[in-house]
Design a protein around this motif. Structure first.
Motif, PDB file in Angstrom:
ATOM      1  N   HIS A 187      82.128  56.807  11.568  1.00 45.69           N
ATOM      2  CA  HIS A 187      82.633  58.124  11.956  1.00 45.69           C
ATOM      3  C   HIS A 187      84.144  58.273  11.791  1.00 45.69           C
ATOM      4  O   HIS A 187      84.650  59.394  11.746  1.00 45.69           O
ATOM      5  N   PHE A 320      69.134  59.541  12.372  1.00 39.02           N
ATOM      6  CA  PHE A 320      70.354  60.298  12.636  1.00 39.02           C
ATOM      7  C   PHE A 320      70.035  61.292  13.746  1.00 39.02           C
ATOM      8  O   PHE A 320      68.884  61.385  14.183  1.00 39.02           O
ATOM      9  N   ASP A 324      75.174  64.037  14.034  1.00 37.88           N
ATOM     10  CA  ASP A 324      75.445  63.540  12.680  1.00 37.88           C
ATOM     11  C   ASP A 324      75.360  64.673  11.663  1.00 37.88           C
ATOM     12  O   ASP A 324      76.172  64.752  10.734  1.00 37.88           O
TER      13      ASP A 324
END
Length: 504
Positions: A187, A320, A324
């Motif tokens: 991230h 996910f 996301d």
């Protein structure tokens, strides 16, 4: 607890604070030193030695960390041990003491609170300062600006937003730090500056280090008193205040998919939901074509539900989650608009589109080589796909200089279709008809007309006129199959006239 109910046992859950004895309340200190049975989640806490010096005796649950392989098993063993003590009902309140605040990142406490009252036990919680408050002071953080508190032991299962600051607690050792690092590097940039704090708020023991993310698991002094602060990532351009929260809708979907939820929803998969996704997409398009804003609002909600549904299914499969999805599309939009979020200058729309394609190629570097037009979805409606293919090819210069070339191609393809029809070879006719339609789409593109929209409007117009013919026949007591072509043509022309006057 109702007064009329019998109390099976009593337990006080006490917070030990971040580590300094003076951070404990007078009530908590007196209770811990009262001589009642004290059970510590862990004796590895700075305040324990001072409490023992003042006369506290205790039993520690540290043995469970050695006996079990997962933290879930460890905490369940603690809860089971406490429930067994409560079941003895000796008339004495037992004490369960945990580091920090009992309700901050304490899974054993959460599990105990979920089951003990239901079994008839009285539970009270004595709060304390946690390492989080100590972190605010150490790092001069104002939590009202937006800070998320996360547990390092469940970080990979927790949705978080890099647009706000993060405090990650329970970084027990370098192994946990390594797992946290790998999750965060999905991230944040590898060199994103983070701050490690050990023994926050404990005089003489506090240690602070600002390091790049990739060095997170390299510090030898990381232990059970360590937490991490990850600053907000400015590229997201968000102040942490959510004006359009999706949480309520996500909670509804999670409830529907839960064991006590909706049987139909629980049976769905990504594959079974495909028809509904297409259906809702077309209904949004229909609302746009009708310019019905009320309907558009409703249909966008239905389409959003499908997106949330797919994201929740993916979260349950640990692929996910919705965070996301939002994060990736946000990153994509920022990356592909350097003329807005960066220093790139563009002369107009054409430059924007050229940059867009170039940046897409950069994003996919390292993936399987793909041909330029391969990204155009094969599942698009035929006219829409033809328009997209032609538009994309035109961005790299493969196009007629002007609409005259496109018109000539339509005339050429029409002649070839007529010749194919004369030859009566079905396969050739189909090919030439496709070529003609493709050429017509090209003309539409030059005229800046969406061929899908144009054809849909014409089809809708045909449906409306045909309905007029059907109604006229019904007034005369005739079904459609009873009408001859001459009569239908007459009423068809009437329908056109009425349409021109705005009466149908």
């Amino acid at each position: 607890m109702d007064k009329g109910l019998d109390i099976m046992g009593e337990i006080a859950i006490v917070g030990l604070g971040p580590g300094a004895i003076d951070s404990l309340s007078i009530g908590s200190l007196e209770l811990l030193l009262s001589g009642q049975p004290v059970f510590l989640r862990t004796e590895r806490h700075p305040v324990v030695a001072e409490l023992v010096r003042r006369g506290m005796t205790y039993q520690s649950f540290d043995r469970f960390y050695e006996q079990y392989e997962t933290f879930d098993q460890v905490y369940q063993a603690m809860v089971d041990a406490l429930l067994a003590e409560l079941a003895k009902n000796t008339g004495r309140e037992i004490i369960f003491a945990v580091p920090g605040h009992p309700l901050v990142a304490e899974q054993a406490v959460r599990q105990l609170l979920a089951v003990a009252p239901a079994q008839g036990h009285r539970v009270r919680v004595l709060p304390a300062m946690s390492c989080v408050e100590a972190m605010y002071s150490t790092l001069n953080i104002d939590p009202t600006n937006g800070v998320a508190i996360l547990d390092a032991l469940s970080l990979d299962k927790t949705g978080f937003n890099p647009a706000i600051g993060l405090i990650i607690t329970q970084v027990y050792d370098r192994l946990v730090a390594g797992e946290v690092k790998l999750t965060l590097m999905d991230h944040y940039p590898d060199d994103w500056r983070i701050t490690l704090v050990r023994a926050a708020g404990i005089p003489g023991e506090e240690k602070v280090a600002e390091i790049p993310l990739y060095e997170l698991d390299r510090l030898e002094w990381i232990d059970h008193l360590t937490s991490i602060y990850v600053p907000a990532h400015p590229k997201f351009g968000w102040d942490g205040v959510s004006s359009y929260p999706l949480d309520p809708l996500v909670k509804v979907m999670q409830t529907l998919l839960s064991p006590g939820g909706c049987p139909w929803d629980r049976e769905q998969t990504h594959q079974t939901l495909k028809p509904y996704l297409l259906e809702e997409t077309y209904e949004v398009v229909e609302a746009l074509e009708e310019e019905d804003m009320h309907k558009l609002c409703e249909e966008l909600g239905d389409l959003l539900l499908q997106i949330v549904f797919h994201a929740e299914l993916a979260r349950r499969a640990e692929s996910f989650d919705l965070n996301d999805v939002i994060r990736r599309v946000t990153e994509k939009m920022i990356h592909r608009h350097p003329h807005v979020f960066g220093a790139v200058r563009v002369a107009g729309t054409k430059d924007v589109l050229i940059n867009w394609e170039r940046l897409k190629e950069e994003e996919k570097a390292g993936e399987r080589p793909r041909f330029f037009l391969e990204d155009v979805p094969k599942t698009l409606p035929a006219l829409l796909r033809a328009d997209k293919v032609q538009s994309k090819a035109a961005r790299v210069g493969f196009d007629w200089p002007d609409v005259a070339g496109a018109w000539s191609k339509v005339e050429e393809e029409l002649r070839e279709l007529r010749a194919a029809c004369a030859g009566q070879r079905q396969e050739k006719i189909e090919e030439e008809l496709g070529d003609l339609l493709f050429a017509v789409v090209n003309v539409a593109r030059f005229l800046k007309i969406n061929p899908e929209t144009a054809l849909n409007k014409t089809t809708a117009k045909f449906v409306k006129r045909f309905a007029y013919v059907e109604r006229k026949g019904a007034r005369e007591g005739k079904a459609l199959h009873d009408l001859d072509l001459r009569q239908m043509d007459i009423w068809w022309e009437e329908a056109k006239a009425q349409e021109f006057k705005g009466k149908i």
